[in-house]
Design a protein around this motif. Structure first.
Motif, PDB file in Angstrom:
ATOM      1  N   PRO A 266      98.413  69.693  60.161  1.00 29.33           N
ATOM      2  CA  PRO A 266      98.397  70.843  59.281  1.00 29.33           C
ATOM      3  C   PRO A 266      96.982  71.323  59.334  1.00 29.33           C
ATOM      4  CG  PRO A 266      99.354  69.176  58.021  1.00 29.33           C
ATOM      5  CD  PRO A 266      99.012  68.202  58.841  1.00 29.33           C
ATOM      6  N   THR A 267      95.773  70.904  58.499  1.00 32.57           N
ATOM      7  CA  THR A 267      94.414  71.624  59.168  1.00 32.57           C
ATOM      8  C   THR A 267      93.375  71.967  60.102  1.00 32.57           C
ATOM      9  OG1 THR A 267      94.353  69.958  57.199  1.00 32.57           O
ATOM     10  CG2 THR A 267      92.218  70.923  58.121  1.00 32.57           C
ATOM     11  N   LEU A 268      94.563  71.130  60.691  1.00 39.57           N
ATOM     12  CA  LEU A 268      93.618  71.769  62.822  1.00 39.57           C
ATOM     13  C   LEU A 268      94.821  72.839  63.381  1.00 39.57           C
ATOM     14  CD1 LEU A 268      93.849  68.134  64.758  1.00 39.57           C
ATOM     15  CD2 LEU A 268      91.786  69.488  64.033  1.00 39.57           C
ATOM     16  N   VAL A 269      96.120  73.365  62.648  1.00 38.91           N
ATOM     17  CA  VAL A 269      96.535  73.649  63.183  1.00 38.91           C
ATOM     18  C   VAL A 269      96.282  75.208  62.673  1.00 38.91           C
ATOM     19  CG1 VAL A 269      99.029  75.293  63.037  1.00 38.91           C
ATOM     20  CG2 VAL A 269      98.642  72.702  63.981  1.00 38.91           C
ATOM     21  N   ILE A 270      96.231  75.106  60.778  1.00 43.32           N
ATOM     22  CA  ILE A 270      95.368  75.828  60.616  1.00 43.32           C
ATOM     23  C   ILE A 270      93.960  76.558  61.155  1.00 43.32           C
ATOM     24  CG2 ILE A 270      94.358  76.608  57.970  1.00 43.32           C
ATOM     25  CD1 ILE A 270      96.541  74.925  57.031  1.00 43.32           C
TER      26      ILE A 270
ATOM     27  N   GLY B  57      86.271  78.285  73.534  1.00 44.85           N
ATOM     28  CA  GLY B  57      85.732  77.366  73.496  1.00 44.85           C
ATOM     29  C   GLY B  57      86.384  76.144  72.229  1.00 44.85           C
ATOM     30  N   ASP B  58      86.261  77.578  71.501  1.00 41.92           N
ATOM     31  CA  ASP B  58      86.816  76.814  69.776  1.00 41.92           C
ATOM     32  C   ASP B  58      88.220  76.540  69.789  1.00 41.92           C
ATOM     33  OD1 ASP B  58      84.148  77.306  68.810  1.00 41.92           O
ATOM     34  OD2 ASP B  58      84.775  79.388  67.950  1.00 41.92           O
ATOM     35  N   LEU B  59      88.834  77.321  70.589  1.00 44.11           N
ATOM     36  CA  LEU B  59      90.186  77.480  71.071  1.00 44.11           C
ATOM     37  C   LEU B  59      90.178  75.346  71.724  1.00 44.11           C
ATOM     38  CD1 LEU B  59      91.693  80.490  71.256  1.00 44.11           C
ATOM     39  CD2 LEU B  59      91.969  79.199  69.646  1.00 44.11           C
ATOM     40  N   LEU B  60      90.079  75.700  72.436  1.00 36.47           N
ATOM     41  CA  LEU B  60      89.768  74.549  73.274  1.00 36.47           C
ATOM     42  C   LEU B  60      89.431  73.222  72.413  1.00 36.47           C
ATOM     43  CD1 LEU B  60      90.718  72.571  76.225  1.00 36.47           C
ATOM     44  CD2 LEU B  60      87.570  73.569  76.303  1.00 36.47           C
ATOM     45  N   PHE B  61      88.476  73.558  71.882  1.00 37.46           N
ATOM     46  CA  PHE B  61      87.940  71.797  70.874  1.00 37.46           C
ATOM     47  C   PHE B  61      89.113  71.518  69.891  1.00 37.46           C
ATOM     48  CE2 PHE B  61      85.659  70.340  66.918  1.00 37.46           C
ATOM     49  CZ  PHE B  61      85.164  69.433  68.232  1.00 37.46           C
ATOM     50  N   ILE B  62      89.646  72.521  69.236  1.00 34.56           N
ATOM     51  CA  ILE B  62      90.405  72.802  68.187  1.00 34.56           C
ATOM     52  C   ILE B  62      91.965  72.150  69.240  1.00 34.56           C
ATOM     53  CG2 ILE B  62      92.052  73.175  66.466  1.00 34.56           C
ATOM     54  CD1 ILE B  62      88.934  73.494  65.634  1.00 34.56           C
ATOM     55  N   LEU B  63      92.630  72.487  69.588  1.00 40.18           N
ATOM     56  CA  LEU B  63      93.298  71.563  70.841  1.00 40.18           C
ATOM     57  C   LEU B  63      93.196  70.591  71.090  1.00 40.18           C
ATOM     58  CD1 LEU B  63      94.411  74.839  72.795  1.00 40.18           C
ATOM     59  CD2 LEU B  63      96.583  73.660  71.357  1.00 40.18           C
ATOM     60  N   VAL B  64      91.875  70.158  71.740  1.00 42.01           N
ATOM     61  CA  VAL B  64      91.223  68.888  71.837  1.00 42.01           C
ATOM     62  C   VAL B  64      91.256  68.165  70.679  1.00 42.01           C
ATOM     63  CG1 VAL B  64      89.352  67.570  73.042  1.00 42.01           C
ATOM     64  CG2 VAL B  64      90.193  69.444  74.235  1.00 42.01           C
ATOM     65  N   CYS B  65      91.345  68.630  69.850  1.00 38.71           N
ATOM     66  CA  CYS B  65      91.230  67.572  68.548  1.00 38.71           C
ATOM     67  C   CYS B  65      92.247  66.829  68.167  1.00 38.71           C
ATOM     68  CB  CYS B  65      90.047  68.430  67.663  1.00 38.71           C
ATOM     69  SG  CYS B  65      89.007  68.337  67.072  1.00 38.71           S
ATOM     70  N   LEU B  66      93.425  68.141  67.911  1.00 33.44           N
ATOM     71  CA  LEU B  66      94.648  67.608  67.595  1.00 33.44           C
ATOM     72  C   LEU B  66      95.569  66.901  68.775  1.00 33.44           C
ATOM     73  CD1 LEU B  66      97.385  68.595  65.692  1.00 33.44           C
ATOM     74  CD2 LEU B  66      97.664  70.166  67.087  1.00 33.44           C
ATOM     75  N   SER B  67      95.132  66.892  69.590  1.00 30.37           N
ATOM     76  CA  SER B  67      95.709  65.948  70.933  1.00 30.37           C
ATOM     77  C   SER B  67      95.118  64.390  70.623  1.00 30.37           C
ATOM     78  CB  SER B  67      94.850  66.718  72.423  1.00 30.37           C
ATOM     79  OG  SER B  67      96.306  68.010  72.923  1.00 30.37           O
ATOM     80  N   ASN B  68      93.777  64.860  71.117  1.00 30.87           N
ATOM     81  CA  ASN B  68      92.795  63.078  70.012  1.00 30.87           C
ATOM     82  C   ASN B  68      93.616  62.858  69.130  1.00 30.87           C
ATOM     83  OD1 ASN B  68      91.789  63.384  72.789  1.00 30.87           O
ATOM     84  ND2 ASN B  68      90.100  63.676  71.635  1.00 30.87           N
ATOM     85  N   SER B  69      93.305  63.580  67.899  1.00 34.31           N
ATOM     86  CA  SER B  69      93.955  62.623  66.465  1.00 34.31           C
ATOM     87  C   SER B  69      96.070  62.197  66.690  1.00 34.31           C
ATOM     88  CB  SER B  69      94.561  63.620  65.462  1.00 34.31           C
ATOM     89  OG  SER B  69      95.465  65.272  65.913  1.00 34.31           O
ATOM     90  N   GLN B  70      96.531  62.955  67.879  1.00 34.13           N
ATOM     91  CA  GLN B  70      97.869  62.697  67.883  1.00 34.13           C
ATOM     92  C   GLN B  70      98.405  61.410  68.794  1.00 34.13           C
ATOM     93  OE1 GLN B  70     100.201  63.563  65.888  1.00 34.13           O
ATOM     94  NE2 GLN B  70      98.303  63.284  65.081  1.00 34.13           N
ATOM     95  N   GLY B  71      97.140  61.300  69.447  1.00 34.46           N
ATOM     96  CA  GLY B  71      96.714  59.842  70.613  1.00 34.46           C
ATOM     97  C   GLY B  71      97.341  60.617  72.157  1.00 34.46           C
ATOM     98  N   TYR B  72      98.033  61.608  72.332  1.00 29.85           N
ATOM     99  CA  TYR B  72      98.127  62.583  73.817  1.00 29.85           C
ATOM    100  C   TYR B  72      96.687  62.965  74.740  1.00 29.85           C
ATOM    101  CZ  TYR B  72     101.773  64.331  70.499  1.00 29.85           C
ATOM    102  OH  TYR B  72     102.421  64.847  69.748  1.00 29.85           O
ATOM    103  N   ASP B  73      97.388  62.931  75.346  1.00 30.89           N
ATOM    104  CA  ASP B  73      96.287  62.915  77.042  1.00 30.89           C
ATOM    105  C   ASP B  73      96.975  64.158  77.389  1.00 30.89           C
ATOM    106  OD1 ASP B  73      96.374  62.793  80.263  1.00 30.89           O
ATOM    107  OD2 ASP B  73      95.897  60.608  80.417  1.00 30.89           O
TER     108      ASP B  73
END
Length: 111
Positions: free
Chosen positions: A28-32, A68-84
């Motif tokens: 939820p924090t990452l989506v915010i 780039g900021d959007l990409l960084f947050i999307l990568v964080c969300l993907s990583n936190s969920q174990g997504y490739d």
């Protein structure tokens, strides 16, 4: 210099986040944060291309860094969920290439 792969991006972000005790924020924090960054991108796009121009003396923003900021947050969300992300991108392109293959007017190939 060769562009990094999506896996490289994910590994670099993970190495950065792993230095900190807090680790990744919860989803939820990452989506915010994603919404906040999207707002910053929207503001910059509005200033550059839309009707709401910057105020006199207001500093020029950096559209690339906002993306780039959007990409960084999307990568964080993907990583936190174990997504490739490469797999996510592949599946997303398959969806668009199938669903929208006849939706738009194709360019005529040049001889």
């Amino acid at each position: 210099m060769e562009s990094p792969s999506l896996r490289d991006l994910q590994d670099r972000v993970d190495a950065y986040i792993s230095q900190f005790e807090e680790g990744y924020f919860d989803p939820p924090t990452l989506v915010i944060r994603l919404c906040e960054e999207l707002g910053e991108l929207a503001r910059e796009v509005s200033h550059r291309f839309g009707p709401k121009k910057k105020k006199p003396g207001e500093a020029e923003g950096d559209l690339e860094l906002e993306i780039g900021d959007l990409l960084f947050i999307l990568v964080c969300l993907s990583n936190s969920q174990g997504y490739d992300m490469a797999d996510i991108f592949r599946r997303t392109m398959e969806k668009y290439e199938t669903r929208d293959k006849d939706r738009w007017t194709r360019k005529v190939p040049q001889p």
